[in-house]
Design an enzyme around this catalytic site. Structure first.
Site, PDB file in Angstrom:
ATOM      1  N   ASP B  92       0.857  -1.185   0.000  1.00 49.80           N
ATOM      2  CA  ASP B  92       0.000   0.000   0.000  1.00 49.80           C
ATOM      3  C   ASP B  92       0.898   1.242   0.000  1.00 49.80           C
ATOM      4  O   ASP B  92       2.123   1.145   0.028  1.00 49.80           O
ATOM      5  CB  ASP B  92      -0.968  -0.029   1.188  1.00 49.80           C
ATOM      6  CG  ASP B  92      -0.238  -0.053   2.518  1.00 49.80           C
ATOM      7  OD1 ASP B  92       0.991   0.169   2.546  1.00 49.80           O
ATOM      8  OD2 ASP B  92      -0.893  -0.286   3.542  1.00 49.80           O
ATOM      9  N   SER B  93       0.284   2.416  -0.021  1.00 52.18           N
ATOM     10  CA  SER B  93       1.067   3.646  -0.153  1.00 52.18           C
ATOM     11  C   SER B  93       1.592   4.146   1.184  1.00 52.18           C
ATOM     12  O   SER B  93       2.431   5.031   1.234  1.00 52.18           O
ATOM     13  CB  SER B  93       0.196   4.740  -0.762  1.00 52.18           C
ATOM     14  OG  SER B  93      -0.821   5.096   0.167  1.00 52.18           O
ATOM     15  N   GLY B  94       1.067   3.594   2.262  1.00 49.17           N
ATOM     16  CA  GLY B  94       1.402   4.115   3.575  1.00 49.17           C
ATOM     17  C   GLY B  94       0.380   5.103   4.089  1.00 49.17           C
ATOM     18  O   GLY B  94       0.327   5.400   5.282  1.00 49.17           O
ATOM     19  N   GLY B  95      -0.439   5.638   3.169  1.00 50.15           N
ATOM     20  CA  GLY B  95      -1.380   6.678   3.546  1.00 50.15           C
ATOM     21  C   GLY B  95      -2.393   6.229   4.587  1.00 50.15           C
ATOM     22  O   GLY B  95      -2.622   6.914   5.584  1.00 50.15           O
ATOM     23  N   ASP B 146      -3.079   8.298  -1.695  1.00 46.69           N
ATOM     24  CA  ASP B 146      -4.386   8.964  -1.750  1.00 46.69           C
ATOM     25  C   ASP B 146      -4.674   9.572  -0.382  1.00 46.69           C
ATOM     26  O   ASP B 146      -4.004   9.261   0.599  1.00 46.69           O
ATOM     27  CB  ASP B 146      -5.499   7.982  -2.146  1.00 46.69           C
ATOM     28  CG  ASP B 146      -5.583   6.799  -1.180  1.00 46.69           C
ATOM     29  OD1 ASP B 146      -4.582   6.532  -0.468  1.00 46.69           O
ATOM     30  OD2 ASP B 146      -6.630   6.133  -1.139  1.00 46.69           O
ATOM     31  N   GLN B 201     -11.505   7.505  -5.123  1.00 43.25           N
ATOM     32  CA  GLN B 201     -12.111   7.909  -3.855  1.00 43.25           C
ATOM     33  C   GLN B 201     -13.491   8.527  -4.138  1.00 43.25           C
ATOM     34  O   GLN B 201     -14.067   8.270  -5.182  1.00 43.25           O
ATOM     35  CB  GLN B 201     -11.184   8.901  -3.130  1.00 43.25           C
ATOM     36  CG  GLN B 201      -9.938   8.242  -2.547  1.00 43.25           C
ATOM     37  CD  GLN B 201     -10.226   7.399  -1.292  1.00 43.25           C
ATOM     38  OE1 GLN B 201     -11.353   7.384  -0.785  1.00 43.25           O
ATOM     39  NE2 GLN B 201      -9.204   6.672  -0.830  1.00 43.25           N
ATOM     40  N   GLY B 228     -11.340   3.893   0.328  1.00 43.29           N
ATOM     41  CA  GLY B 228     -12.287   4.641   1.143  1.00 43.29           C
ATOM     42  C   GLY B 228     -13.589   3.922   1.419  1.00 43.29           C
ATOM     43  O   GLY B 228     -14.555   4.542   1.879  1.00 43.29           O
ATOM     44  N   CYS B 316     -14.149 -28.378   6.021  1.00 46.98           N
ATOM     45  CA  CYS B 316     -12.882 -27.756   5.629  1.00 46.98           C
ATOM     46  C   CYS B 316     -11.751 -28.779   5.636  1.00 46.98           C
ATOM     47  O   CYS B 316     -11.689 -29.657   6.501  1.00 46.98           O
ATOM     48  CB  CYS B 316     -12.566 -26.616   6.598  1.00 46.98           C
ATOM     49  SG  CYS B 316     -10.986 -25.812   6.301  1.00 46.98           S
ATOM     50  N   CYS B 321      -8.250 -27.965  10.585  1.00 43.63           N
ATOM     51  CA  CYS B 321      -9.464 -28.773  10.672  1.00 43.63           C
ATOM     52  C   CYS B 321      -9.162 -30.265  10.559  1.00 43.63           C
ATOM     53  O   CYS B 321      -9.915 -31.093  11.073  1.00 43.63           O
ATOM     54  CB  CYS B 321     -10.471 -28.338   9.603  1.00 43.63           C
ATOM     55  SG  CYS B 321     -11.223 -26.735   9.977  1.00 43.63           S
ATOM     56  N   HIS B 347      -6.489 -21.560   9.453  1.00 44.58           N
ATOM     57  CA  HIS B 347      -7.851 -21.920   9.028  1.00 44.58           C
ATOM     58  C   HIS B 347      -8.549 -20.744   8.343  1.00 44.58           C
ATOM     59  O   HIS B 347      -9.140 -20.903   7.270  1.00 44.58           O
ATOM     60  CB  HIS B 347      -8.703 -22.390  10.206  1.00 44.58           C
ATOM     61  CG  HIS B 347     -10.144 -22.482   9.821  1.00 44.58           C
ATOM     62  ND1 HIS B 347     -10.649 -23.516   9.061  1.00 44.58           N
ATOM     63  CD2 HIS B 347     -11.169 -21.606   9.984  1.00 44.58           C
ATOM     64  CE1 HIS B 347     -11.921 -23.293   8.796  1.00 44.58           C
ATOM     65  NE2 HIS B 347     -12.266 -22.140   9.354  1.00 44.58           N
TER      66      HIS B 347
END
Lengths: 386, 386
Positions: B92-95, B146, B201, B228, B316, B321, B347
């Site tokens: 991600d951008s860090g924002g 953003d 956004q 967002g 599962c 499981c 799991h």
């Protein structure tokens, strides 16, 4: 009838290569038992443990008795079924934790009165109840309740404690045999093939150790453990006590040095005829960032490793060393990531289990003494070249 | 030249089955990206992740920038080399973390001024520095910076924020292209095949979402994300925003719904044309004892599971499981064992990844709508029969 048996397959000096058969399979000895205090080795799944060749697990009766309870585990069919581990399990008697963890403990001839460290509830652990609880847990090896003496101890106190341990051993053995024969109503025995080990005490006094060994053997257990060592005494004293005890123990039964120790301790104890070990060092130290390597110990939190792209131990083939650099492991430790515990524990236990594997091979090939020499030389090297 | 490409291989209604190619390999879409905030998924080793079929990892720029630092990671050769994960990584951008975790943050046209939650040190994250840091990390997909608006927001504030996000997107894209062309001295680009995604956004206002999508596409990115959302708005509002946004995005680029969501959210978003997801729900909830199952959610700490020998989800096939009962998992949770996090996380992520796998199969066979119906019915069942 216990499913337990043991045979020495090779001897090299006093070092022994053997096979211990239990109700849940064989253990090649000398062997190290990873500690799964509450029915799990902290940070590792069972498949992680199997991936590094763990053949037997140790679990703590005190912890499991308090939570989730021996009755609950017995209703699940025993500890193997409850935790989903189908290989051998050894349980301690609960005594050591009562002496080291419980609150307001008071020991008398009957047993150990204590309060739970979890909720303060009052409990009494006796030689009989220790056997009952372990029968419910259904471990493959149960330990008899012994009195754990604080170190250092005066000789008179050590003698008294050793004598009480012998009286408790008689009571514990009687109860174990009664449980095996179905003579204890109300206690669900979940593993009819369970064995019981006696425990030699006697602090650091050779004649007490020898007397304790003789008398414990006279009671008669499937095998014998050496207790009350690795509690703060100098290494040389521990080695000497092991030395003097193993010669008093039968050749045809495994010998278990409880709670030891460093890799060096294991090699030295094997040289003196010990077959089984357990210790929290590899697991606890892993969580604190200390790694055991072929070149000695490495503290991964050290800033010098922040940009070190080498594996923790270039000579190691474990998953951690194959995939993680010191720089990454340091980052995980500093960031408080759960993975830090997992990767470090995987490495340390691999190192211990691999060391035992190399010991077993060396004994088979009659090379144990040269292995021992090289191992100690390698570990005594400084870490400045890391 | 980016190594990035994408093709839709099957469509079923608006649901798409595709393949995203990155510098570190392919990702079959729709795909879920497990969150490895600090370069590790909490509680799982990389081999655990691979064992459940994780094809791409998300890692957080904010965390890695603060510790161990983007420079250090760049000197290691980038994030893949540093953490030992050779499959695709999205950063991600860090924002988002600056807006949610950092102290004393102040946002102006230049960027986000903030203090580290670790040591209080002052930092400035700009569209340019977000691109620089991600170039150093060398992820396969970088996100443009953003502005993350608090929910709920007034329309005027949402419009202003959306407009700033567009201006930042231009700056971020320019910087990304300059980095790719080697025009930013002093920044080590560790993955020349990195792609960059733009972010739509506009809060919960359809016309703002549509405008943001149009303008972001006009700037031109390798692909587009919907930001967002999943920030507290009702599910129906989120689905509606996704619905109105995806129709404004190009058919031949992947669409990434950031930070969502529940298993139901994933299915509903796929139905509206989304291809990529990330969310901390499966991992964070696992550590809190909440398991996602084919029959709904299960809180393992509940006393009703203390003696329940069934696996968490009988339908599962994951390691947890296959090997652990609810009783054992509850014990591990109550005892505070590290394994509790590991087994629960394994799991939950398996459940998410398996759900995406079933979605992909359903799309190929033109059965997505019936899958969607059955999935929602199954999840809406009460847990009283567990």
């Amino acid at each position: 009838m216990t499913a337990f048996s043991f045979s020495v397959t090779h001897a090299d000096g006093r070092a022994r290569r053997g096979r211990m058969t239990t109700a849940h399979g064989d253990v090649e000895t000398p062997a190290f038992m990873p500690v799964g205090t509450q029915g799990a080795v902290k940070g590792l799944t069972h498949r992680d443990l199997e991936s590094i060749g763990a053949a037997i697990l140790l679990s703590n009766t005190y912890h499991l008795y308090l939570r989730p309870g021996a009755d609950l585990i017995a209703r699940r069919g025993g500890l193997h079924a409850f935790i989903g581990w189908q290989k051998p399990i050894l349980t301690d008697s609960g005594g050591y934790q009562v002496f080291s963890m419980a609150a307001r403990r008071k020991v008398d001839e009957e047993g150990a009165h204590f309060r739970s460290h979890l909720d303060g509830s009052a409990h009494l652990l006796t030689p009989e109840s220790a056997a009952d609880i372990q029968a419910q847990l259904g471990s493959d090896v149960a330990m008899v309740l012994d009195e754990c003496l604080a170190h250092p101890a005066e000789e008179a106190a050590a003698r008294q404690s050793m004598a009480r341990t012998l009286r408790w051993a008689c009571r514990g053995r009687d109860r174990f045999l009664a449980l095996r024969d179905g003579l204890v109503p109300g206690v669900r025995v979940t593993n009819p093939g369970q064995a019981q080990f006696g425990i030699v005490q006697g602090s650091v006094f050779p004649h007490l150790r020898e007397e304790s060994a003789r008398e414990t053997v006279a009671i008669g257990f499937e095998a014998y453990a050496i207790g009350g060592l690795s509690v703060g005494e100098p290494s040389e004293v521990m080695y000497d006590m092991v030395d003097r005890t193993t010669v008093c123990l039968p050749e045809d039964r495994p010998r278990y040095l409880m709670g030891a120790g460093t890799p060096e301790d294991l090699v030295e104890a094997v040289a003196r005829g010990v077959d089984l070990f357990d210790c929290v060092l590899p697991t606890r130290n892993a969580r604190n960032g200390q790694l055991f390597t072929s070149q000695g110990r490495l503290n991964i939190k050290n800033a010098r490793y922040a940009e070190d792209d080498r594996p923790p131990d270039p000579a190691c083939g474990c998953y951690t060393c194959r995939t993680a650099s010191r720089a990454y492991l340091r980052h995980l430790y500093m960031a408080g990531e759960i993975n830090s515990s997992t990767l470090n524990t995987l490495h340390n236990l691999h190192f211990y289990l691999d060391t035992l594997g190399r010991i077993r091979d060396a004994i088979v090939f009659g090379r144990f003494e040269s292995f021992r020499r090289e191992f100690q030389q390698s570990l005594s090297r400084q870490l400045h070249d890391q």
